[in-house]
Enzyme design. Sequence first.
Site, PDB file in Angstrom:
ATOM      1  N   HIS A 110      -2.754   7.279  -4.413  1.00 43.06           N
ATOM      2  CA  HIS A 110      -2.847   6.101  -3.553  1.00 43.06           C
ATOM      3  C   HIS A 110      -2.877   4.859  -4.438  1.00 43.06           C
ATOM      4  O   HIS A 110      -3.494   4.864  -5.507  1.00 43.06           O
ATOM      5  CB  HIS A 110      -4.131   6.161  -2.718  1.00 43.06           C
ATOM      6  CG  HIS A 110      -4.581   4.823  -2.198  1.00 43.06           C
ATOM      7  ND1 HIS A 110      -5.603   4.107  -2.797  1.00 43.06           N
ATOM      8  CD2 HIS A 110      -4.158   4.068  -1.161  1.00 43.06           C
ATOM      9  CE1 HIS A 110      -5.782   2.974  -2.143  1.00 43.06           C
ATOM     10  NE2 HIS A 110      -4.925   2.926  -1.145  1.00 43.06           N
ATOM     11  N   HIS A 141       2.431  12.204  -1.164  1.00 46.83           N
ATOM     12  CA  HIS A 141       1.987  13.589  -1.060  1.00 46.83           C
ATOM     13  C   HIS A 141       3.113  14.509  -1.544  1.00 46.83           C
ATOM     14  O   HIS A 141       4.024  14.842  -0.775  1.00 46.83           O
ATOM     15  CB  HIS A 141       1.644  13.941   0.393  1.00 46.83           C
ATOM     16  CG  HIS A 141       0.465  13.203   0.947  1.00 46.83           C
ATOM     17  ND1 HIS A 141      -0.827  13.451   0.546  1.00 46.83           N
ATOM     18  CD2 HIS A 141       0.387  12.220   1.882  1.00 46.83           C
ATOM     19  CE1 HIS A 141      -1.660  12.667   1.212  1.00 46.83           C
ATOM     20  NE2 HIS A 141      -0.941  11.907   2.021  1.00 46.83           N
ATOM     21  N   HIS A 149      -6.198   7.400 -16.096  1.00 50.79           N
ATOM     22  CA  HIS A 149      -7.276   6.450 -16.362  1.00 50.79           C
ATOM     23  C   HIS A 149      -6.961   5.533 -17.541  1.00 50.79           C
ATOM     24  O   HIS A 149      -7.369   4.364 -17.544  1.00 50.79           O
ATOM     25  CB  HIS A 149      -8.591   7.197 -16.582  1.00 50.79           C
ATOM     26  CG  HIS A 149      -9.296   7.529 -15.300  1.00 50.79           C
ATOM     27  ND1 HIS A 149     -10.247   6.713 -14.748  1.00 50.79           N
ATOM     28  CD2 HIS A 149      -9.149   8.581 -14.455  1.00 50.79           C
ATOM     29  CE1 HIS A 149     -10.677   7.246 -13.611  1.00 50.79           C
ATOM     30  NE2 HIS A 149     -10.035   8.377 -13.414  1.00 50.79           N
ATOM     31  N   SER A 195       0.855  -1.185   0.000  1.00 52.99           N
ATOM     32  CA  SER A 195       0.000   0.000   0.000  1.00 52.99           C
ATOM     33  C   SER A 195       0.893   1.237   0.000  1.00 52.99           C
ATOM     34  O   SER A 195       1.906   1.283   0.703  1.00 52.99           O
ATOM     35  CB  SER A 195      -0.897   0.008   1.242  1.00 52.99           C
ATOM     36  OG  SER A 195      -1.718   1.158   1.264  1.00 52.99           O
TER      37      SER A 195
END
Length: 298
Positions: free
Chosen positions: A104, A94, A143, A90
Site C-alpha cells: 500500500h 495484490h 525499509h 493511493s
Amino acid sequence: MNTYQIKQYLLDLQNRIVNSLESIDGKQFRRDIWERPGGGGGVSALVEEGGVFERGGVNFSHVMGTGLPPSATAHRPELAGRNFEALGVSLVLHPRNPYAPTVHMNVRFFVAFHPELPPVWWFGGGMDLTPYYGFVEDAEHFHRQCKAALDPFGNQYYSEFKKWCDEYFFLKHRQEPRGVGGIFFDDFNDLPFEQAQALWQSVGDHFLPAYTLLVERRKGLPYGERERDFQAFRRGRYVEFNLVYDRGTLFGLQSGGRTESILMSLPPIVRWRYDWHPEPGSREDALLRDFINGRDWV
C-alpha cells in the site's frame, strides 16, 4: 494557496507508477475518469486478473467541498465548516503469487480555507508492506528505501514515521500488526511549505524502487494450494483493517467519494476461519512469530 503544482506532481506520479506496473504485469490497466457530484473527481487505474497482479489499483483524486466529514473533524474540530480541497494518489497491489507481498502507498495533501483566517494545510502519506511469507531481505530493502526517502530532511523522520506506521496499521481487535510496516505520517506541516512538499514528494518517488524489486524477485516462485489458502486467510486481516480503521477509506465514504475507487484496495479472494492458527514451526507460523511483530529492519 494554488494546488496546481501538487496536482500535476500527483498525476505524473500516477502515470509513472502505472507504466512501471504494466511493464511488470504485461496487462494494461483500465483507466476511469470520474467526477464527484459535490466537487472534484479523479482518475482510477485498475488491473484485475493480470499476469502478476490478481488485483491492483492506483487512484488519483482531487475532491473539494464546503464542509468536512466527521472522520476529518473528529480530531481537528476547528476545521468544521471550512471549505476544503484534498488531493492524493493511493494504491494497493495484490499479487497472485503468495510469495509476493501486498503493498500500500498513499501520498495526499489537504488544505482548508476560511475567509478571515490563513489556510490550514498538511501533507500525509507513507507506504507499508504486507507479506504472506516472510523474507528478511525483502523487508530490509523496503525499509531502507523508506529511510532513504526521509533522511535528507532530518534523520529523526524515519524512526518517527516508522513507529507511527507500526501503531497505525495495527488491528486492535486482533492485537497484531497488519504487516512488516514501513512509514506513515499525517497532518504534517512541521517544516516550511516547500520543504514539507519536497519530503512528501520524496516518499512518493521512492515507492517504485522500494517495491518493484520485491515483486520481480517473487512473482515466479512456485506455489500450491496451501500457500494460496494461507494468502486468502491473511488477506482477511487486510479487509478488516481497511473497513474498520483506515482513515482514508472512512474519509472517502463519508465525503461522498466514488465507492468503486475507495474500495479498490480490497483483495479479490479472501477467506475467514474460526479460531484458526498455523502449525507451530511452519513457514506460516514464522510469518506471525518473526515478521508481523513491529521489529526494526534497518
